[in-house]
Design a protein around this motif. Structure first.
Motif, PDB file in Angstrom:
ATOM      1  N   GLU A  26       0.856  -1.096   0.133  1.00 40.48           N
ATOM      2  CA  GLU A  26       0.037  -0.076   0.003  1.00 40.48           C
ATOM      3  C   GLU A  26       0.799   1.135  -0.050  1.00 40.48           C
ATOM      4  N   PHE A  29       2.564   1.645  -3.284  1.00 39.97           N
ATOM      5  CA  PHE A  29       1.703   2.299  -4.410  1.00 39.97           C
ATOM      6  C   PHE A  29       1.353   3.534  -4.221  1.00 39.97           C
ATOM      7  N   GLU A  30       1.266   4.085  -3.030  1.00 42.59           N
ATOM      8  CA  GLU A  30       0.720   5.465  -2.802  1.00 42.59           C
ATOM      9  C   GLU A  30       2.085   6.525  -3.030  1.00 42.59           C
ATOM     10  N   ALA A  33       2.305   6.564  -6.968  1.00 36.84           N
ATOM     11  CA  ALA A  33       1.034   7.261  -7.424  1.00 36.84           C
ATOM     12  C   ALA A  33       1.225   8.878  -7.159  1.00 36.84           C
ATOM     13  N   LEU A  37       1.266  12.227  -9.851  1.00 35.81           N
ATOM     14  CA  LEU A  37      -0.065  12.874  -9.676  1.00 35.81           C
ATOM     15  C   LEU A  37      -0.416  13.883 -10.524  1.00 35.81           C
ATOM     16  N   ILE A  41      -4.613  10.395 -12.885  1.00 38.85           N
ATOM     17  CA  ILE A  41      -3.926   9.898 -11.702  1.00 38.85           C
ATOM     18  C   ILE A  41      -4.302  10.495 -10.300  1.00 38.85           C
ATOM     19  N   ALA A  42      -4.968   9.825  -9.372  1.00 47.54           N
ATOM     20  CA  ALA A  42      -5.594  10.560  -8.423  1.00 47.54           C
ATOM     21  C   ALA A  42      -5.569   9.279  -7.457  1.00 47.54           C
ATOM     22  N   PHE A  43      -5.501   9.633  -6.069  1.00 42.01           N
ATOM     23  CA  PHE A  43      -5.649   8.074  -5.361  1.00 42.01           C
ATOM     24  C   PHE A  43      -6.222   8.623  -3.715  1.00 42.01           C
ATOM     25  N   VAL A  44      -6.652   7.602  -2.975  1.00 39.71           N
ATOM     26  CA  VAL A  44      -6.938   7.895  -1.758  1.00 39.71           C
ATOM     27  C   VAL A  44      -5.684   7.373  -0.640  1.00 39.71           C
ATOM     28  N   ALA A  45      -5.279   8.419   0.018  1.00 35.15           N
ATOM     29  CA  ALA A  45      -4.452   7.865   0.993  1.00 35.15           C
ATOM     30  C   ALA A  45      -4.962   7.140   2.125  1.00 35.15           C
ATOM     31  N   LYS A  46      -5.127   6.202   2.254  1.00 37.13           N
ATOM     32  CA  LYS A  46      -6.028   5.174   3.310  1.00 37.13           C
ATOM     33  C   LYS A  46      -5.972   5.629   4.416  1.00 37.13           C
ATOM     34  N   LYS A  48      -5.437   8.217   5.682  1.00 35.20           N
ATOM     35  CA  LYS A  48      -5.934   9.395   5.987  1.00 35.20           C
ATOM     36  C   LYS A  48      -7.269   9.789   6.099  1.00 35.20           C
ATOM     37  N   VAL A  49      -7.865   8.682   5.544  1.00 32.72           N
ATOM     38  CA  VAL A  49      -9.247   8.628   5.693  1.00 32.72           C
ATOM     39  C   VAL A  49     -10.145   8.748   6.910  1.00 32.72           C
ATOM     40  N   LEU A  50     -11.132   9.678   7.077  1.00 27.12           N
ATOM     41  CA  LEU A  50     -11.785   9.899   8.172  1.00 27.12           C
ATOM     42  C   LEU A  50     -13.145   8.950   8.027  1.00 27.12           C
TER      43      LEU A  50
ATOM     44  N   GLU B 194      -2.793  -1.135  -6.083  1.00 30.34           N
ATOM     45  CA  GLU B 194      -1.496  -2.002  -5.874  1.00 30.34           C
ATOM     46  C   GLU B 194      -1.527  -3.136  -6.974  1.00 30.34           C
ATOM     47  N   VAL B 418      -5.909  12.525  -2.682  1.00 32.59           N
ATOM     48  CA  VAL B 418      -4.685  13.367  -3.194  1.00 32.59           C
ATOM     49  C   VAL B 418      -5.084  13.309  -4.849  1.00 32.59           C
TER      50      VAL B 418
END
Lengths: 62, 531
Positions: A26, A29-30, A33, A37, A41-46, A48-50, B194, B418
């Motif tokens: 993980e 990958f982040e 990515a 960016l 290409i956009a992603f979720v920083a897992k 940091k998710v509330l 991934e 992001v």
């Protein structure tokens, strides 16, 4: 001998690099990515998710 | 039998070539099925320039040179057809794809080297052109779905070509004719998940055509029922697309058996480990099938032994995993937790969501049928299912304002998103292009071709359609958003308000259009998946 510090004398204490833990898939990958960016290409920083947001179903059908 | 040279033009020059052109691969397969002699030169994959193109054009005596692509390939197409005309004066040059379909008359004007244009879907039109050529005819005007030149130097648009009803009659794409081992497999990585990052042998597949939604920035290439032929005041046919309150759609999808059969074939023949489904919106199809289509594809996927072993065994994915992971497109309002879990179990690693904005007043104006709340809901459902949501965003909507900017930044922070948003871009064929055409041309000194040559994938700013911000402001605001720099944005908002005479507390907008409801779309279905 460590080469983390460079100078014209030898310090009293040697500085060694701390062993680094390998990135998880993980994290790998982040990081990758983030380097690319932009555009699609956009992603979720897992980490940091509330979690726990309530979704108002009435609004959701708007 | 005709001797045909297909050329794939360069697109997204700033990136490595990553996608076998699906339409050309299908048309090449159709042409070979009809018994024609076919060669493909993939300039996008090789990027060797005019010298190699010279050798390609002179490698044989071509009857047909066929070229096509999306609008952003226009610059490359222009160069290629010029050289083709010079070097192969005898060849019939045929242009198709989204680039021609969105602006058929203009394109034929910009590219005098092109003999015939294929408007909309080419699956039937292109082989009919080849058959006529074989028979010694040149009466392109008698073939539906074409634009051709008249004896007096004019242009003639023939009757509208009906869309192919049964997509399962299509042959499998002619992947063999493209440099898979040399170019495409080494560029298999898709940095969306991934599993995508570790992909080594990826191919892309289209399992449906169309979308029921009416997003104002979308262009559906004339293959989603979005294209209409209208007669103007001079009795000339004009090709029209989405206009405010005037939308049409056709929903078409392959049967689950065709889809899984194709993937199984690709797995056996090319040992693929990843498939990107290029479909506009998988959830439209699933909803239209009453929630049977996607789940049946997933069931057959597992039954065919395509399920990745990491999911089968409940372990973390790594390089040792076998099977086929996949990805596609979803929609915030049309997905549900059950189908997302089913998709994950079959190997889905990520789904692209055009969340676009987390500002309610912006979402109300774009025809997407989604809200910030459905964005949030689908975001968590997708993560809970174990699938990565790809949260695409856009800045520069017509009514984008400071409130929307703050709403987006809050959502990004809360959701760990992001993103570097796309700029709102009015591509030809979209409703925005129709509505803002004059405004776009003003920004390019009235020169449409300059605009086409400037268009990219919306990561760069081109024509601005924001009522509130100019290009400089949008560029600056985007950078400040990325850094969550509320202080500088607020300071600029004060300056902006002073400039525009808008008091504190009043909405920071010059946009005065009434907010339109999502229009009811006339939809027809041309193939029902039976499962």
């Amino acid at each position: 001998m460590s080469t983390l510090m460079k100078g014209n004398f030898t310090p009293a204490q040697a500085v060694e690099s701390a062993p680094q833990q390998a990135d998880s898939l993980e994290q790998r990958f982040e990081k990758e990515a983030l380097k690319k960016l932009g555009g699609s290409i956009a992603f979720v920083a897992k980490k940091k998710v509330l979690w726990g947001d309530e979704v108002d179903n009435q609004d959701a059908t708007e | 039998m005709a001797k045909i040279l297909f050329i794939n033009p360069v697109v997204r020059e700033e990136d490595d070539p990553r996608h076998v052109p699906y339409g050309i691969a299908l048309l090449a397969a159709i042409a070979m099925r009809e018994g024609h002699l076919v060669q493909v030169y993939d300039e996008n994959a090789w990027r060797k320039g005019p010298q190699v193109l010279h050798s390609v054009f002179n490698a044989d005596r071509w009857d047909v040179i066929a070229i096509g692509g999306i609008t952003t390939a226009y610059g490359s197409i222009k160069n290629i057809v010029r050289q083709a005309r010079r070097e192969c004066p005898q060849a019939l040059i045929v242009l198709g794809g989204g680039v021609l379909t969105s602006l058929p008359r203009e394109m034929m004007g910009f590219l005098p080297e092109v003999d015939v244009g294929v408007v909309g879907e080419g699956f039937i039109t292109f082989p009919e052109i080849l058959a006529m050529l074989d028979a010694g005819g040149r009466d392109w005007a008698s073939i539906d779905g074409t634009i051709s030149r008249t004896a007096d130097g004019g242009l003639f648009i023939s009757g509208q070509r009906a869309l192919l009803e049964d997509l399962d009659t299509l042959p499998y794409p002619a992947w063999d004719l493209f440099p898979l081992e040399e170019v495409y497999f080494p560029n298999s990585q898709v940095l969306f998940s991934e599993e995508g990052m570790l992909a080594k042998r990826r191919l892309d597949i289209n399992m449906s055509y169309g979308c029921s939604l009416v997003c104002k920035y979308c262009y559906h290439l004339g293959i989603a029922g979005d294209m209409r032929y209208e007669t103007d005041a001079n009795e000339d046919i004009q090709v029209a697309f989405d206009q405010p309150k005037n939308y049409t759609r056709s929903i078409r999808y392959h049967s689950p058996e065709y889809v899984v059969g194709l993937v199984k074939y690709a797995r056996e023949k090319y040992n693929i480990d990843f498939v990107v489904f290029l479909d506009e919106n998988l959830m439209t199809m699933d909803q239209y099938s009453k929630r049977t289509w996607m789940s049946e594809i997933c069931r057959l996927w597992v039954e065919a032994g395509l399920q990745p072993t990491c999911l089968r065994d409940g372990i973390e994915h790594d390089e040792q995993c076998t099977g086929v992971h996949w990805s596609g497109t979803s929609h915030a309002t049309l997905c549900n937790p059950e189908i997302l879990k089913t998709m994950r179990n079959a190997g889905c690693s990520h789904l692209v969501y055009g969340y676009e904005s987390f500002a309610r007043h912006v979402m109300k104006t774009i025809g997407k049928g989604a809200t910030p709340q459905t964005n949030l809901r689908s975001f968590f459902w997708t993560l809970e299912a174990g699938i990565r949501p790809i949260p695409n965003q856009i800045i520069g909507f017509p009514n984008e304002d400071f409130a929307a900017i703050y709403d987006n930044m809050e959502a990004w922070k809360k959701l760990g998103i992001v993103v570097k948003p796309f700029f709102a871009t009015p591509y030809p064929g979209s409703e925005w292009f129709t509505v803002y055409r004059n405004r776009i041309l003003e920004q390019y000194d009235g020169d449409l071709e300059s605009y086409l040559l400037d268009l990219g994938d919306a990561t760069r700013i081109t024509a601005v359609i924001s009522h509130n911000f100019n290009a400089v402001e949008l560029l600056g605001l985007r950078e400040l958003m990325l850094n969550f720099d509320y202080k500088r944005i607020r300071a600029y908002e004060q300056y902006w308000r002073n400039n525009h005479g808008i008091k504190d507390g009043a909405p920071s907008t010059l946009y005065r259009e009434p907010v339109q409801e999502v229009a009811v779309t006339k939809i027809t279905q041309q193939k029902v998946a039976t499962g």
